[in-house]
Scaffold this active site. Structure first.
Site, PDB file in Angstrom:
ATOM      1  N   HIS A   1       0.815  -1.223   0.000  1.00 50.86           N
ATOM      2  CA  HIS A   1       0.000   0.000   0.000  1.00 50.86           C
ATOM      3  C   HIS A   1       0.844   1.265   0.000  1.00 50.86           C
ATOM      4  O   HIS A   1       0.340   2.349  -0.282  1.00 50.86           O
ATOM      5  CB  HIS A   1      -0.948   0.002   1.212  1.00 50.86           C
ATOM      6  CG  HIS A   1      -2.053  -1.000   1.090  1.00 50.86           C
ATOM      7  ND1 HIS A   1      -3.336  -0.653   0.749  1.00 50.86           N
ATOM      8  CD2 HIS A   1      -2.048  -2.348   1.215  1.00 50.86           C
ATOM      9  CE1 HIS A   1      -4.084  -1.739   0.697  1.00 50.86           C
ATOM     10  NE2 HIS A   1      -3.328  -2.793   0.975  1.00 50.86           N
TER      11      HIS A   1
ATOM     12  N   ASP B   1       3.519   9.383  -0.956  1.00 52.35           N
ATOM     13  CA  ASP B   1       2.337   8.630  -0.561  1.00 52.35           C
ATOM     14  C   ASP B   1       2.132   7.505  -1.564  1.00 52.35           C
ATOM     15  O   ASP B   1       2.310   7.724  -2.769  1.00 52.35           O
ATOM     16  CB  ASP B   1       1.107   9.551  -0.567  1.00 52.35           C
ATOM     17  CG  ASP B   1       0.160   9.265   0.589  1.00 52.35           C
ATOM     18  OD1 ASP B   1       0.046   8.085   0.967  1.00 52.35           O
ATOM     19  OD2 ASP B   1      -0.453  10.218   1.093  1.00 52.35           O
TER      20      ASP B   1
END
Ligand code: ADQ
Length: 463
Positions: A160, A368
């Site tokens: 992720h 991110d």
């Protein structure tokens, strides 16, 4: 249809909405097919649960079509595996922050121990045709541990968070072992093409991997398929939340209280990867350079508490509080507070209302994996009068949304302030056109597609 077994560090009740991208996305995948969700309960017990696999008890709970199976970790295991190696080494390095990584030899032992514990607890619960989907950096060696005790299941892994370039990865003393562990999976998924390229370069250079086809790599005596699967949100669920009472009330309250203001919103976990001090500095620069925004532009920054027992997180909190206080002191008036900083989690049902009230959505992480807030902000807008997304080029989401969001380099204070000014002044026609294209893209790459494609490709043979 084979049963889906999802494994992640934490398990959440998929019938309840939770803050946190992984929990929301996994709940969606499991609710769609039913299955088993295995992970820690989040409870820490003051005993040695992980020393010998077999001591810790698995707690089973039924949640609709999903069985939740959880183990509680001992204090030592939790500290070494979760705080130490996962969040003290892997999280900072994978977010390119070598300066924040704390390498401690003891932590890697705890990390291995808990992965082995997971394997030993999960194995007796598996059926022969189960498909296993492992999530995130806490559990990189899990497939290798399962294989070591005889698992021949299809096992996939999804990262992720970003995967950094090889030379940054190589700062982790156990980098080779970690990357070799990925070859125990059948499929490895990344958030973006950039992450996938880093993987390909690493395994070619350091592992002398041979590429058997576009997406199949052979090294360490095994083949693995690697691809990018950009995660998305459930757009329909978000639309439904927007129509709900909580979101509508929130929107009405915000409109009333800030009737004369232009709102900018940021919603994040309080994490150093999210670029919060840089964002607040860019806002200060906006007020400095574009005084027309005085008495008008108001930044609402919601930052939910996160990993507060890791030192770097306490530091970022202090820095942010200091900056917000200084701006309010310098620019605030009796009837205008430029920054409202809230150190809290906002109820998910209210979030769409907050997003819709804001003329500008600020999503400016330093790094991110994806960033789902960017997609939620787009989903929540009124198509007739939408706000503008200001997005960091270093978020995975920039690969899909980069053309129609205003892309910024969050380290560039002036450039970010200029982009915010551009967003505040953008004419309605342009806002509508950009929003329509952004919305089409988040719908196209939604969370259903993410898990459907991952699981479909996991079931395919390597060829
Ligand atoms: P996170 O780092 O948690 O996830 P993100 O993708 O933004 O980041 O997801 C956060 C989720 O939590 C969003 O659904 C958001 O609405 C919610 N949230 C965040 N702060 C909140 C607050 N203060 N109040 C209420 N809700 C809040 C990790 C990776 C990301 C990746 C996701 C999913 O770091 O890069 O996109 O997993 O893969």
């Amino acid at each position: 249809m084979p049963r889906l077994v999802a494994v992640s560090n934490r398990v959440a009740d998929p019938r309840k909405t939770a803050a946190g991208g992984l929990a929301v996305a996994l709940a969606d995948a499991l609710n769609a097919s039913g299955g088993l969700w295995f992970g820690t309960s989040g409870q820490v017990v003051e005993r040695d649960a992980g020393g010998t696999p077999g001591e810790a008890k698995v707690h089973l709970q039924r949640a609709g079509e999903v069985t939740l199976a959880t183990v509680a970790l001992s204090r030592d295991d939790h500290d070494a595996y979760y705080l130490g190696y996962s969040n003290g080494v892997l999280w900072p390095v994978f977010h390119y922050r070598l300066d924040l990584a704390e390498f401690d030899a003891g932590d890697i032992d705890g990390y291995r121990r808990v992965n082995r514990l997971f394997a030993h607890k999960l194995m007796p619960m598996l059926r022969p045709d189960d498909v296993i989907w492992v999530h995130d950096y806490h559990l990189i060696p899990l497939a290798a541990e399962l294989r070591a005790i005889g698992s021949t299941h299809r096992i996939g892994f999804f990262l992720h968070i970003p995967l950094p370039p090889p030379l940054i990865l190589a700062a982790i003393p156990q980098h080779e072992w970690l990357m070799r562990s990925l070859f125990a999976y059948d499929l490895v998924g990344f958030q973006s093409d950039a992450d996938l390229q880093h993987f390909a370069r690493y395994v070619r250079n350091e592992g002398r991997a041979k590429q058997r086809s576009d997406d199949v790599f052979h090294a360490f005596g095994r083949s693995v398929r690697a691809r990018a699967f950009p995660i998305g949100i459930d757009v329909d669920e978000f639309d439904a939340l927007m129509q709900g009472r909580d979101a509508q009330d929130t929107l009405a309250t915000m409109r009333e209280q800030y009737a004369k203001r232009k709102l900018l919103v940021g919603v994040d976990r309080l994490d150093y990867s999210k670029g919060l001090p840089q964002r607040v500095r860019a806002f200060r620069r906006l007020l400095e350079r574009y005084p027309e925004n005085h008495m008008s532009a108001t930044l609402i920054q919601v930052a939910s508490p996160s990993r507060e027992d890791v030192d770097a997180y306490a530091d970022i909190r202090r820095e942010l509080e200091g900056l917000c206080g200084a701006i309010n002191g310098e620019y605030g008036e009796l009837d205008w507070m430029p920054v409202r900083y809230i150190h809290r989690t906002v109820a998910r049902k209210r979030l769409p209302g907050l997003y819709r009230a804001a003329r500008v959505g600020l999503v400016t992480p330093l790094r991110d994996g994806m960033n789902l807030v960017a997609k939620e902000y787009v989903a929540a807008q009124d198509p007739a009068d939408p706000g503008v997304l200001v997005l960091s080029r270093f978020a995975g989401a920039a690969e899909q949304l980069g053309d129609d969001a205003l892309l910024v380099n969050p380290y560039d204070t002036q450039g970010t302030a200029d982009a915010i000014q551009h967003a505040l002044r953008m004419p309605l026609d342009e806002r509508r056109a950009r929003h329509a294209r952004l919305h089409a893209r988040i719908r196209d790459h939604d969370v259903h597609r993410w898990h459907r494609e991952f699981l479909q490709i996991l079931k395919e043979d390597l060829g």
